[in-house]
Scaffold this motif. Structure first.
Motif, mmCIF file in Angstrom:
data_model
loop_
_atom_site.group_PDB
_atom_site.id
_atom_site.type_symbol
_atom_site.label_atom_id
_atom_site.label_comp_id
_atom_site.label_asym_id
_atom_site.label_seq_id
_atom_site.Cartn_x
_atom_site.Cartn_y
_atom_site.Cartn_z
ATOM 1 N N GLY A 37 3.714 -7.272 9.285
ATOM 2 C CA GLY A 37 4.784 -7.865 10.063
ATOM 3 C C GLY A 37 4.756 -9.374 10.088
ATOM 4 O O GLY A 37 5.711 -10.009 10.573
ATOM 5 N N GLY A 38 3.703 -9.968 9.573
ATOM 6 C CA GLY A 38 3.575 -11.415 9.560
ATOM 7 C C GLY A 38 4.410 -12.081 8.489
ATOM 8 O O GLY A 38 5.099 -11.415 7.694
ATOM 9 N N SER A 39 4.329 -13.412 8.463
ATOM 10 C CA SER A 39 5.118 -14.210 7.528
ATOM 11 C C SER A 39 4.238 -15.225 6.821
ATOM 12 O O SER A 39 3.236 -15.687 7.374
ATOM 13 C CB SER A 39 6.230 -14.957 8.273
ATOM 14 O OG SER A 39 7.151 -14.076 8.875
ATOM 15 N N LEU A 40 4.653 -15.572 5.615
ATOM 16 C CA LEU A 40 4.015 -16.642 4.855
ATOM 17 C C LEU A 40 5.078 -17.362 4.040
ATOM 18 O O LEU A 40 6.094 -16.765 3.667
ATOM 19 C CB LEU A 40 2.953 -16.100 3.899
ATOM 20 C CG LEU A 40 1.633 -15.623 4.488
ATOM 21 C CD1 LEU A 40 0.801 -14.959 3.402
ATOM 22 C CD2 LEU A 40 0.872 -16.764 5.118
ATOM 23 N N ARG A 41 4.807 -18.638 3.754
ATOM 24 C CA ARG A 41 5.673 -19.403 2.866
ATOM 25 C C ARG A 41 4.829 -19.935 1.729
ATOM 26 O O ARG A 41 3.919 -20.734 1.944
ATOM 27 C CB ARG A 41 6.340 -20.562 3.603
ATOM 28 C CG ARG A 41 7.413 -21.251 2.757
ATOM 29 C CD ARG A 41 7.930 -22.491 3.425
ATOM 30 N NE ARG A 41 9.174 -22.961 2.830
ATOM 31 C CZ ARG A 41 9.528 -24.246 2.755
ATOM 32 N NH1 ARG A 41 8.718 -25.180 3.242
ATOM 33 N NH2 ARG A 41 10.679 -24.589 2.216
ATOM 34 N N ARG A 50 13.492 -9.043 2.797
ATOM 35 C CA ARG A 50 12.368 -9.634 3.514
ATOM 36 C C ARG A 50 11.940 -10.993 2.962
ATOM 37 O O ARG A 50 11.336 -11.787 3.682
ATOM 38 C CB ARG A 50 11.174 -8.670 3.448
ATOM 39 C CG ARG A 50 11.448 -7.317 4.066
ATOM 40 C CD ARG A 50 10.213 -6.413 3.945
ATOM 41 N NE ARG A 50 9.843 -6.193 2.545
ATOM 42 C CZ ARG A 50 8.609 -6.367 2.071
ATOM 43 N NH1 ARG A 50 7.647 -6.794 2.871
ATOM 44 N NH2 ARG A 50 8.337 -6.132 0.786
ATOM 45 N N PHE A 51 12.217 -11.240 1.694
ATOM 46 C CA PHE A 51 11.781 -12.469 1.033
ATOM 47 C C PHE A 51 12.990 -13.347 0.713
ATOM 48 O O PHE A 51 14.103 -12.834 0.488
ATOM 49 C CB PHE A 51 11.060 -12.159 -0.281
ATOM 50 C CG PHE A 51 9.774 -11.396 -0.155
ATOM 51 C CD1 PHE A 51 9.261 -11.016 1.070
ATOM 52 C CD2 PHE A 51 9.064 -11.066 -1.302
ATOM 53 C CE1 PHE A 51 8.078 -10.306 1.166
ATOM 54 C CE2 PHE A 51 7.872 -10.359 -1.229
ATOM 55 C CZ PHE A 51 7.385 -9.967 -0.003
ATOM 56 N N ALA A 100 4.147 -6.338 4.478
ATOM 57 C CA ALA A 100 3.545 -5.014 4.576
ATOM 58 C C ALA A 100 2.246 -4.982 3.770
ATOM 59 O O ALA A 100 2.030 -5.836 2.901
ATOM 60 C CB ALA A 100 4.520 -3.966 4.045
ATOM 61 N N ILE A 101 1.420 -3.994 4.053
ATOM 62 C CA ILE A 101 0.128 -3.878 3.369
ATOM 63 C C ILE A 101 0.316 -3.842 1.856
ATOM 64 O O ILE A 101 -0.467 -4.437 1.110
ATOM 65 C CB ILE A 101 -0.616 -2.636 3.873
ATOM 66 C CG1 ILE A 101 -1.061 -2.858 5.321
ATOM 67 C CG2 ILE A 101 -1.826 -2.333 2.982
ATOM 68 C CD1 ILE A 101 -1.694 -1.642 5.982
ATOM 69 N N GLU A 102 1.384 -3.194 1.412
ATOM 70 C CA GLU A 102 1.613 -3.081 -0.038
ATOM 71 C C GLU A 102 2.076 -4.386 -0.677
ATOM 72 O O GLU A 102 2.224 -4.457 -1.900
ATOM 73 C CB GLU A 102 2.633 -1.967 -0.323
ATOM 74 C CG GLU A 102 3.895 -2.051 0.481
ATOM 75 C CD GLU A 102 3.832 -1.223 1.766
ATOM 76 O OE1 GLU A 102 2.742 -1.099 2.362
ATOM 77 O OE2 GLU A 102 4.893 -0.724 2.173
ATOM 78 N N SER A 105 -3.306 -7.145 6.057
ATOM 79 C CA SER A 105 -4.253 -6.148 6.539
ATOM 80 C C SER A 105 -4.284 -6.168 8.053
ATOM 81 O O SER A 105 -4.186 -7.223 8.676
ATOM 82 C CB SER A 105 -5.643 -6.439 5.981
ATOM 83 O OG SER A 105 -6.610 -5.604 6.565
ATOM 84 N N SER A 106 -4.466 -4.973 8.633
ATOM 85 C CA SER A 106 -4.580 -4.887 10.086
ATOM 86 C C SER A 106 -6.034 -4.984 10.512
ATOM 87 O O SER A 106 -6.331 -5.014 11.704
ATOM 88 C CB SER A 106 -3.956 -3.585 10.583
ATOM 89 O OG SER A 106 -4.550 -2.477 9.940
#
Length: 115
Positions: A15-19, A67-68, A87-89, A114-115
């Motif tokens: 559920g997190g985000s990255l740029r 999402r991206f 997501a994990i994948e 990862s959780s």
């Protein structure tokens, strides 16, 4: 000499985000379609997204599902990938590339979900 240097990868929870960013040199940036590809653990290169030189055309692999977001700054020769709802994948090494097959790409940046 073409140079592609990615950064921005990190470890995040689902559920997190990255740029991600990719600083480039050695070619006519504003004229080039650019892409992001990725390699998940134990798998081959997978095309993620591409953007035309003037940003008018942006293509995404179906798994992105809104999402991206790919973008670019032609004044700074830099390519971006905003990734939300990770997501994990999505765990993979992400590369920017001058072609959709990823034949000419940078060294990559690691994204771990990862959780």
């Amino acid at each position: 000499e073409v140079q592609l240097v990615e950064s921005g990868g990190d470890s995040v929870v689902p559920g997190g985000s990255l740029r991600l960013s990719c600083v480039t040199s050695g070619f006519s940036f504003r004229d080039a379609e650019l892409s992001w590809v990725r390699r998940a653990p134990g798998k081959g290169l997978q095309w993620v997204s591409s953007i035309s030189g003037n940003s008018a055309i942006r293509d995404y692999n179906g798994f992105v599902k809104g999402r991206f977001a790919i973008s670019r700054d032609n004044a700074k020769n830099t390519l971006f990938l905003q990734m939300d709802s990770l997501a994990i994948e999505d765990t993979a090494v992400y590369y920017c590339a001058t072609d959709r097959a990823g034949r000419q790409r940078g060294q990559g940046t690691q994204v771990t979900v990862s959780s």
